[in-house]
Design a protein around this motif. Structure first.
Motif, mmCIF file in Angstrom:
data_model
loop_
_atom_site.group_PDB
_atom_site.id
_atom_site.type_symbol
_atom_site.label_atom_id
_atom_site.label_comp_id
_atom_site.label_asym_id
_atom_site.label_seq_id
_atom_site.Cartn_x
_atom_site.Cartn_y
_atom_site.Cartn_z
ATOM 1 N N LYS A 152 46.006 -14.858 26.747
ATOM 2 C CA LYS A 152 46.960 -14.079 27.531
ATOM 3 C C LYS A 152 47.730 -14.951 28.523
ATOM 4 C CE LYS A 152 44.470 -9.669 27.346
ATOM 5 N NZ LYS A 152 43.872 -8.562 28.159
ATOM 6 N N PHE A 153 47.120 -16.070 28.920
ATOM 7 C CA PHE A 153 47.729 -16.920 29.945
ATOM 8 C C PHE A 153 47.672 -18.378 29.536
ATOM 9 C CE2 PHE A 153 45.379 -13.391 31.966
ATOM 10 C CZ PHE A 153 46.453 -12.640 32.423
ATOM 11 N N ILE A 154 48.779 -19.068 29.737
ATOM 12 C CA ILE A 154 48.784 -20.533 29.637
ATOM 13 C C ILE A 154 48.720 -21.058 31.057
ATOM 14 C CG2 ILE A 154 50.076 -22.581 28.928
ATOM 15 C CD1 ILE A 154 51.273 -20.946 26.670
ATOM 16 N N ASN A 155 47.709 -21.821 31.350
ATOM 17 C CA ASN A 155 47.406 -22.233 32.713
ATOM 18 C C ASN A 155 48.462 -23.181 33.295
ATOM 19 O OD1 ASN A 155 45.288 -21.725 34.618
ATOM 20 N ND2 ASN A 155 44.786 -23.907 34.547
ATOM 21 N N ASP A 156 48.533 -23.243 34.623
ATOM 22 C CA ASP A 156 49.379 -24.220 35.296
ATOM 23 C C ASP A 156 49.011 -25.625 34.802
ATOM 24 O OD1 ASP A 156 50.192 -22.008 36.683
ATOM 25 O OD2 ASP A 156 49.334 -22.615 38.608
ATOM 26 N N TYR A 157 50.018 -26.430 34.518
ATOM 27 C CA TYR A 157 49.851 -27.830 34.099
ATOM 28 C C TYR A 157 49.191 -27.981 32.716
ATOM 29 C CZ TYR A 157 50.724 -28.848 39.049
ATOM 30 O OH TYR A 157 51.272 -28.905 40.312
ATOM 31 N N ALA A 158 49.105 -26.941 31.922
ATOM 32 C CA ALA A 158 48.336 -26.997 30.678
ATOM 33 C C ALA A 158 48.805 -28.084 29.721
ATOM 34 C CB ALA A 158 48.368 -25.638 29.983
ATOM 35 N N LEU A 159 50.123 -28.282 29.600
ATOM 36 C CA LEU A 159 50.661 -29.327 28.715
ATOM 37 C C LEU A 159 51.529 -30.312 29.492
ATOM 38 C CD1 LEU A 159 50.562 -26.537 26.746
ATOM 39 C CD2 LEU A 159 51.364 -28.241 25.111
ATOM 40 N N TYR A 160 51.250 -30.504 30.736
ATOM 41 C CA TYR A 160 52.043 -31.347 31.625
ATOM 42 C C TYR A 160 52.265 -32.727 31.000
ATOM 43 C CZ TYR A 160 53.401 -33.360 36.183
ATOM 44 O OH TYR A 160 54.071 -33.965 37.224
ATOM 45 N N THR A 161 53.502 -33.089 30.780
ATOM 46 C CA THR A 161 53.943 -34.379 30.226
ATOM 47 C C THR A 161 53.330 -34.694 28.857
ATOM 48 O OG1 THR A 161 52.286 -35.771 31.346
ATOM 49 C CG2 THR A 161 54.331 -35.319 32.545
ATOM 50 N N ASN A 162 52.960 -33.668 28.092
ATOM 51 C CA ASN A 162 52.445 -33.912 26.744
ATOM 52 C C ASN A 162 53.502 -34.626 25.901
ATOM 53 O OD1 ASN A 162 52.246 -32.948 23.734
ATOM 54 N ND2 ASN A 162 50.185 -32.751 24.568
ATOM 55 N N ARG A 163 53.066 -35.554 25.069
ATOM 56 C CA ARG A 163 53.995 -36.372 24.306
ATOM 57 C C ARG A 163 53.854 -36.216 22.798
ATOM 58 N NH1 ARG A 163 56.425 -36.111 28.038
ATOM 59 N NH2 ARG A 163 57.224 -37.684 29.465
ATOM 60 N N THR A 164 53.000 -35.292 22.336
ATOM 61 C CA THR A 164 52.767 -35.191 20.895
ATOM 62 C C THR A 164 53.154 -33.842 20.296
ATOM 63 O OG1 THR A 164 50.463 -34.484 21.253
ATOM 64 C CG2 THR A 164 50.872 -36.854 21.001
ATOM 65 N N ILE A 165 53.138 -32.771 21.081
ATOM 66 C CA ILE A 165 53.405 -31.433 20.554
ATOM 67 C C ILE A 165 54.898 -31.271 20.263
ATOM 68 C CG2 ILE A 165 53.336 -28.965 21.017
ATOM 69 C CD1 ILE A 165 50.602 -30.174 20.524
ATOM 70 N N LYS A 166 55.211 -30.940 19.006
ATOM 71 C CA LYS A 166 56.599 -30.727 18.597
ATOM 72 C C LYS A 166 56.895 -29.259 18.299
ATOM 73 C CE LYS A 166 57.264 -35.361 16.665
ATOM 74 N NZ LYS A 166 57.634 -36.147 15.454
ATOM 75 N N ASN A 167 55.861 -28.513 18.008
ATOM 76 C CA ASN A 167 56.050 -27.105 17.655
ATOM 77 C C ASN A 167 54.943 -26.267 18.286
ATOM 78 O OD1 ASN A 167 57.216 -24.868 16.204
ATOM 79 N ND2 ASN A 167 55.474 -24.996 14.797
ATOM 80 N N VAL A 168 55.328 -25.135 18.891
ATOM 81 C CA VAL A 168 54.358 -24.237 19.507
ATOM 82 C C VAL A 168 54.441 -22.884 18.813
ATOM 83 C CG1 VAL A 168 53.553 -23.143 21.622
ATOM 84 C CG2 VAL A 168 54.629 -25.406 21.725
#
Length: 374
Positions: A152-168
């Motif tokens: 239900k929730f994506i937390n604060d900073y969950a993917l902060y500066t992620n460099r690999t995710i191209k599709n959500v």
């Protein structure tokens, strides 16, 4: 009656009935197996405040206890800018503060085993029932993120500066995306939000400089401040009818944004929300819009037409330096106009700068005054 006062090292407890002062010592100790701990004497718990090592094991194992204290908490920025690759949570960890793994640029995997408060699924960290996505490793080994169906929730900073995710792939029960959740993620080109989403919080997608397309969902109500600040490749926005507010700076410096379709139902546009959009030419405000914030469209230098319709409040410098606007009519609904909202629009005259009869303002010889001309 007891009075309790804390500082970094001591807890002072004064019993006013007996005038007895109890002093409890709280120790901060460094370099215990490269961890820095804060010890809570009262509940016999230890909190990780920092980690530093030139030879980090993989996985790095969070201890269950240290010096007889249960290790229960990972504090904010505890692993910020560390070189950890994999991390295994101890079974006593029951609290992870926001941003604990921020900028851990080599982190690829979380392990939880028997921890009852958190659960790692394919290396991604959730809370125990997977209703909250806690953290995706900065260097996660897959390019696609598919959220758990319970989330239900994506937390604060969950993917902060992620460099690999191209599709959500967002799940159908997601309600909120937290602050800085996708901050500076520069590999996602398109977002399609689920109909369950209600709030996109502050800075959520700030500086996603590759992002081109946003498919907003019906039922979305709030886009908060700085949510898409600096997403320079977005060219078109169409907002759903459910949207009520767009926060301060939400689309500031989306430099190539040239087309905006506002929705009926929108009530408020915040400060500087669409400032410096030099590719924007025309905007049509909905009849439901009541408030335009300070500098909200400032320096949109090619903006030619606006229709203020039922606006009640125009903030300071709202359209300052929009020097291509060729006509302004202030509606009878107006209640408050801030300082110099139309400064720099030089070629307006008595025929193109007009106002409908209202209780608060008048235009006299092309100059806007309060009703009593004070």
């Amino acid at each position: 009656k007891k009075v309790k006062v804390n500082n970094q090292f001591y807890t002072f407890i004064l019993n006013e009935d007996t005038n007895k002062l109890d002093i409890k010592f709280s120790l901060i100790e460094t370099n215990i197996d490269d961890f820095t701990f804060e010890f809570n004497e009262e509940n016999k718990e230890a909190y990780i405040t920092n980690y530093s090592s030139n030879n980090t094991p993989s996985p790095l194992i969070i201890p269950e206890e240290v010096k007889g204290y249960k290790v229960t908490t990972i504090k904010e920025t505890a692993f910020d800018n560390t070189s950890i690759k994999k991390i295994k949570l101890g079974n006593n960890i029951n609290k992870i503060e926001d941003g604990a793994f921020k900028n851990a640029s080599s982190l690829t995997y979380f392990i939880t085993d028997n921890n009852q408060y958190y659960k790692a699924i394919d290396g991604i960290l959730y809370n125990s029932d997977q209703t909250t996505l806690i953290s995706v490793p900065t260097k996660y080994e897959n390019s696609e993120l598919k959220l758990n169906s319970n989330t239900k929730f994506i937390n604060d900073y969950a993917l902060y500066t992620n460099r690999t995710i191209k599709n959500v792939v967002f799940n159908s029960s997601l309600e909120k995306i937290g602050k800085y959740a996708f901050y500076n993620v520069n590999s996602i080109e398109e977002l399609t939000f689920p109909n369950s989403l209600i709030t996109i919080d502050d800075y959520a997608f700030k500086q996603n400089t590759v992002l081109k397309t946003i498919n907003f969902n019906q039922n979305l109500q709030y886009i908060n401040s700085n949510a898409f600040y600096g997403c320079i490749k977005i060219r078109k926005l169409e907002f759903p009818n459910s949207l009520k507010e767009i926060g301060n700076d939400a689309f500031y410096h989306c430099d190539y944004l040239s087309e905006i379709k506002f929705n009926e139902g929108l009530i408020k546009i915040g400060d500087r929300t669409f400032s410096n959009l030099t590719s924007l030419i025309n905007i049509e405000f909905p009849s439901t819009l009541k408030s335009i914030g300070s500098s909200s469209f400032s320096a949109c230098s090619n903006l030619k037409t606006i229709n203020l319709k039922n606006i009640e409040t125009i903030g300071n410098y709202a359209f300052v330096l929009c020097n291509s606007i060729n006509k302004i009519n202030i509606p009878k609904t107006i209640k408050s106009i801030g300082f110099n909202p139309f400064y720099g629009i030089l070629h307006l005259d008595q025929s193109t700068f007009t106002i409908e009869e209202n209780d608060n303002y008048v235009i006299n010889e092309g100059v806007l005054f309060s009703k009593n001309k004070t």
